[in-house]
Write a protein that holds these residues in place. Structure first.
Motif, PDB file in Angstrom:
ATOM      1  N   UNK A  56      38.420   1.039  41.581  1.00 22.22           N
ATOM      2  CA  UNK A  56      37.843   2.018  42.502  1.00 22.22           C
ATOM      3  C   UNK A  56      38.659   2.103  43.788  1.00 22.22           C
ATOM      4  N   UNK A  57      38.991   0.964  44.372  1.00 24.12           N
ATOM      5  CA  UNK A  57      39.725   0.966  45.633  1.00 24.12           C
ATOM      6  C   UNK A  57      41.071   1.667  45.487  1.00 24.12           C
ATOM      7  N   UNK A  58      41.783   1.360  44.427  1.00 30.65           N
ATOM      8  CA  UNK A  58      43.091   1.987  44.229  1.00 30.65           C
ATOM      9  C   UNK A  58      42.951   3.500  44.042  1.00 30.65           C
ATOM     10  N   UNK A  59      41.944   3.923  43.281  1.00 33.71           N
ATOM     11  CA  UNK A  59      41.767   5.360  43.072  1.00 33.71           C
ATOM     12  C   UNK A  59      41.310   6.048  44.352  1.00 33.71           C
ATOM     13  N   UNK A  60      40.486   5.375  45.154  1.00 32.68           N
ATOM     14  CA  UNK A  60      40.035   5.979  46.408  1.00 32.68           C
ATOM     15  C   UNK A  60      41.184   6.116  47.402  1.00 32.68           C
ATOM     16  N   UNK A  61      42.069   5.122  47.427  1.00 35.98           N
ATOM     17  CA  UNK A  61      43.219   5.181  48.338  1.00 35.98           C
ATOM     18  C   UNK A  61      44.121   6.377  48.041  1.00 35.98           C
ATOM     19  N   UNK A  62      44.117   6.849  46.817  1.00 41.96           N
ATOM     20  CA  UNK A  62      44.873   8.042  46.453  1.00 41.96           C
ATOM     21  C   UNK A  62      44.016   9.292  46.675  1.00 41.96           C
ATOM     22  N   UNK A  63      42.756   9.231  46.300  1.00 42.37           N
ATOM     23  CA  UNK A  63      41.894  10.423  46.310  1.00 42.37           C
ATOM     24  C   UNK A  63      41.584  10.937  47.709  1.00 42.37           C
TER      25      UNK A  63
END
Length: 85
Positions: A56-63
């Motif tokens: 989740x954190x990695x995807x949020x950092x991109x999103x």
């Protein structure tokens, strides 16, 4: 009988709406999508609880930054496609 005193809730000024909306949208969307993709990858296992927050954190950092950049384009495209009121 004493008059009711309404408690005011502190809110951010309206000028922050253009940042708060993509922030909340990115949190909810990446939470759901990362959970689904992690579930598909590892299933309902004990690994899920360790892997999902990181996914989740990695995807949020991109999103979130992506939403901030793409939102004006999406708004213009929407105005092009949809009749105004």
């Amino acid at each position: 009988m004493e008059p009711k005193v309404e408690k005011k809730t502190r809110k951010l000024p309206a000028k922050y709406a253009s940042k708060v909306m993509p922030l909340l949208l990115s949190i909810f969307m990446t939470c759901i999508v990362s959970l689904v993709s992690t579930l598909l990858a590892v299933g309902f296992t004990t690994e899920l609880l360790g892997l999902w927050p990181q996914a989740w954190l990695m995807s949020w950092l991109v999103a979130f930054p992506t939403l901030l950049m793409v939102l004006p384009v999406v708004q213009r495209l929407t105005r092009f496609i949809v009749e105004p009121h």
